[in-house]
Design a protein around this motif. Structure first.
Motif, PDB file in Angstrom:
ATOM      1  N   TRP A 170      95.051 -59.866  49.265  1.00 55.66           N
ATOM      2  CA  TRP A 170      94.899 -59.764  47.810  1.00 55.66           C
ATOM      3  C   TRP A 170      95.675 -58.550  47.341  1.00 55.66           C
ATOM      4  O   TRP A 170      95.358 -57.418  47.693  1.00 55.66           O
ATOM      5  N   GLY A 171      96.715 -58.793  46.563  1.00 55.03           N
ATOM      6  CA  GLY A 171      97.535 -57.707  46.035  1.00 55.03           C
ATOM      7  C   GLY A 171      97.642 -57.777  44.526  1.00 55.03           C
ATOM      8  O   GLY A 171      97.166 -58.732  43.890  1.00 55.03           O
ATOM      9  N   ASP A 172      98.241 -56.788  43.935  1.00 58.49           N
ATOM     10  CA  ASP A 172      98.491 -56.822  42.495  1.00 58.49           C
ATOM     11  C   ASP A 172      99.381 -58.020  42.166  1.00 58.49           C
ATOM     12  O   ASP A 172     100.259 -58.397  42.947  1.00 58.49           O
ATOM     13  N   LEU A 173      99.149 -58.603  41.004  1.00 57.14           N
ATOM     14  CA  LEU A 173      99.994 -59.709  40.557  1.00 57.14           C
ATOM     15  C   LEU A 173     101.226 -59.126  39.873  1.00 57.14           C
ATOM     16  O   LEU A 173     101.270 -58.965  38.656  1.00 57.14           O
ATOM     17  N   ASP A 174     102.191 -58.763  40.680  1.00 60.75           N
ATOM     18  CA  ASP A 174     103.475 -58.278  40.188  1.00 60.75           C
ATOM     19  C   ASP A 174     104.510 -58.542  41.274  1.00 60.75           C
ATOM     20  O   ASP A 174     104.176 -59.025  42.363  1.00 60.75           O
ATOM     21  N   SER A 175     105.759 -58.232  40.985  1.00 61.93           N
ATOM     22  CA  SER A 175     106.818 -58.560  41.946  1.00 61.93           C
ATOM     23  C   SER A 175     106.654 -57.807  43.255  1.00 61.93           C
ATOM     24  O   SER A 175     106.909 -58.346  44.344  1.00 61.93           O
ATOM     25  N   ASN A 176     106.199 -56.564  43.192  1.00 63.04           N
ATOM     26  CA  ASN A 176     106.024 -55.797  44.422  1.00 63.04           C
ATOM     27  C   ASN A 176     104.838 -56.306  45.237  1.00 63.04           C
ATOM     28  O   ASN A 176     104.864 -56.266  46.470  1.00 63.04           O
ATOM     29  N   GLY A 177     103.779 -56.801  44.566  1.00 62.53           N
ATOM     30  CA  GLY A 177     102.672 -57.406  45.287  1.00 62.53           C
ATOM     31  C   GLY A 177     103.125 -58.619  46.087  1.00 62.53           C
ATOM     32  O   GLY A 177     102.721 -58.803  47.249  1.00 62.53           O
ATOM     33  N   PHE A 178     103.994 -59.436  45.491  1.00 63.42           N
ATOM     34  CA  PHE A 178     104.510 -60.603  46.217  1.00 63.42           C
ATOM     35  C   PHE A 178     105.499 -60.195  47.304  1.00 63.42           C
ATOM     36  O   PHE A 178     105.598 -60.844  48.345  1.00 63.42           O
ATOM     37  N   ALA A 179     106.234 -59.107  47.067  1.00 63.65           N
ATOM     38  CA  ALA A 179     107.138 -58.606  48.111  1.00 63.65           C
ATOM     39  C   ALA A 179     106.349 -58.172  49.344  1.00 63.65           C
ATOM     40  O   ALA A 179     106.734 -58.452  50.489  1.00 63.65           O
ATOM     41  N   ILE A 180     105.210 -57.506  49.122  1.00 62.36           N
ATOM     42  CA  ILE A 180     104.369 -57.060  50.231  1.00 62.36           C
ATOM     43  C   ILE A 180     103.769 -58.264  50.962  1.00 62.36           C
ATOM     44  O   ILE A 180     103.734 -58.315  52.195  1.00 62.36           O
ATOM     45  N   LEU A 181     103.309 -59.239  50.187  1.00 62.91           N
ATOM     46  CA  LEU A 181     102.753 -60.456  50.788  1.00 62.91           C
ATOM     47  C   LEU A 181     103.787 -61.153  51.673  1.00 62.91           C
ATOM     48  O   LEU A 181     103.502 -61.538  52.816  1.00 62.91           O
TER      49      LEU A 181
END
Length: 382
Positions: free
Chosen positions: A289-300
């Protein structure tokens, strides 16, 4: 007509964007010519007083080359008018701009000259040194005189004295402590690398700590339910959770209730590189579960390059749109392409970008709703 003040603003903008390159170049090229767009005969006749004041203002300019031409007009005869401003060097640009920009330019030029004298002994590496100074120019400008002298001294000392294998506390540089070294390490390392060609200082750093919570007492090692340890230590743990939860937000990890079979880990930023490689994590599914932003998806996406079974929670378009009033702008969006995302995640990322790089932080989602979504995802693990 380009006024003196208008030309000065143009020169100021050019100086701001180019001063790092100009200050570090050995032989900077002629830098700026500004056409002054003199008035036509019709414009002169329409407002002769304004045109005359404009020409007088340019006639009063000193320290810069103003090219003049003589125009012959039917109605007003021969007139000598300014046609272009030529600033042939960075010094001329800075002098024309004046004020704080001139003082900053002179300070940067002096500091670059000092650095070049002190650290660029090897002429074969002068280009590398110039590039390092160019990248560090704005930081060099921010230093006070005393701070700059300290950085200059520290850089020279590190070039002359190998420190490979030492910890920051062991550096025998007078006046240098761990806090000072940490604050200036980036520029010291860059200048050292440029001057010596060596890849890094070789300073021994502490391994970053990974924080986790054991949510099931039966899994606690020695009765310890919460700990922070280097990845090398965590890799030696002998634990068998049913699944592992990885959250980008530490408060979300800390707020979790007791949870049979679960271990929660703080996946701060790109710490997921380490987390995904832990042997006992590799053997279990991961809920991320990450922040809903581009960096959150990059980490995922990055986590999935280390682990084959990672399932996201609350990282979909419905969640994003359900909290539209909680959006903020992401300060530094990640423009990468993330190959490991699912179709649902890709659609959410596209919407984030289409809406202008918005961001929905984890803590904006009500805790009860987040727990419900986590429990559903947990139950779906089978």
């Amino acid at each position: 007509m380009i006024t003196v003040s208008g030309a000065r603003e143009t020169a100021r903008a050019r100086l701001t964007t180019k001063r790092a390159a100009w200050a570090t170049a050995v032989h900077p090229e002629p830098v700026l010519t500004i056409p002054l767009k003199p008035p036509s005969e019709r414009e002169m006749l329409a407002d002769q007083r304004t045109a005359e004041r404009w020409a007088q203002d340019w006639a009063a300019v000193t320290g810069a080359a103003v090219d003049w031409e003589t125009r012959s007009w039917h109605s007003i005869g021969r007139q000598r008018i300014p046609v272009r401003l030529v600033l042939a060097s960075p010094d001329e640009v800075a002098s024309f701009v004046g004020g704080d920009e001139l003082r900053q330019w002179r300070s940067l030029r002096r500091r670059v000259a000092r650095l070049r004298t002190v650290i660029a002994d090897d002429v074969t590496r002068s280009d590398e040194v110039a590039a390092a100074m160019r990248r560090s120019a704005e930081q060099l400008l921010r230093y006070t005189d005393d701070e700059f002298e300290d950085v200059l001294h520290g850089t020279r000392w590190l070039i002359d004295n190998p420190v490979r294998g030492l910890r920051p506390r062991q550096l025998p540089i007078r006046g240098v402590d761990t806090k000072w070294f940490s604050a200036h390490r980036g520029i010291l390392s860059a200048l050292h690398r440029a001057a010596t060609g060596q890849d890094g200082l070789g300073i021994v750093d502490s391994d970053p700590l990974v924080r986790l919570r054991v949510l099931d007492d039966a899994l606690a090692v020695g009765g310890i339910a919460e700990l922070a340890a280097p990845a090398s230590a965590l890799a030696r743990l002998r634990c068998t959770p049913r699944a592992v939860m990885v959250f980008e937000n530490l408060e979300s990890v800390l707020a979790l209730p007791a949870w049979p079979g679960a271990i929660a880990i703080h996946g701060s930023g790109y710490a997921v590189d380490v987390i995904g490689s832990l042997p006992w994590v590799q053997q279990r599914p991961v809920l991320y579960w990450g922040d809903l932003d581009s960096n959150g998806f990059a980490i995922l996406s990055r986590l999935r390059t280390h682990h084959s079974d990672v399932r996201s929670v609350l990282m979909d378009q419905d969640t994003l749109l359900g909290y539209r009033d909680m959006w903020v702008r992401e300060p530094t969006p990640n423009r990468g392409v993330f190959a490991a995302l699912t179709g649902t995640e890709e659609r959410a990322l596209k919407r984030i970008r289409d809406e202008g790089d918005v961001r929905l932080e984890q803590e904006r989602i009500e805790w009860a709703a987040a727990l419900e979504a986590l429990r559903r995802a947990w139950d779906e693990l089978g």
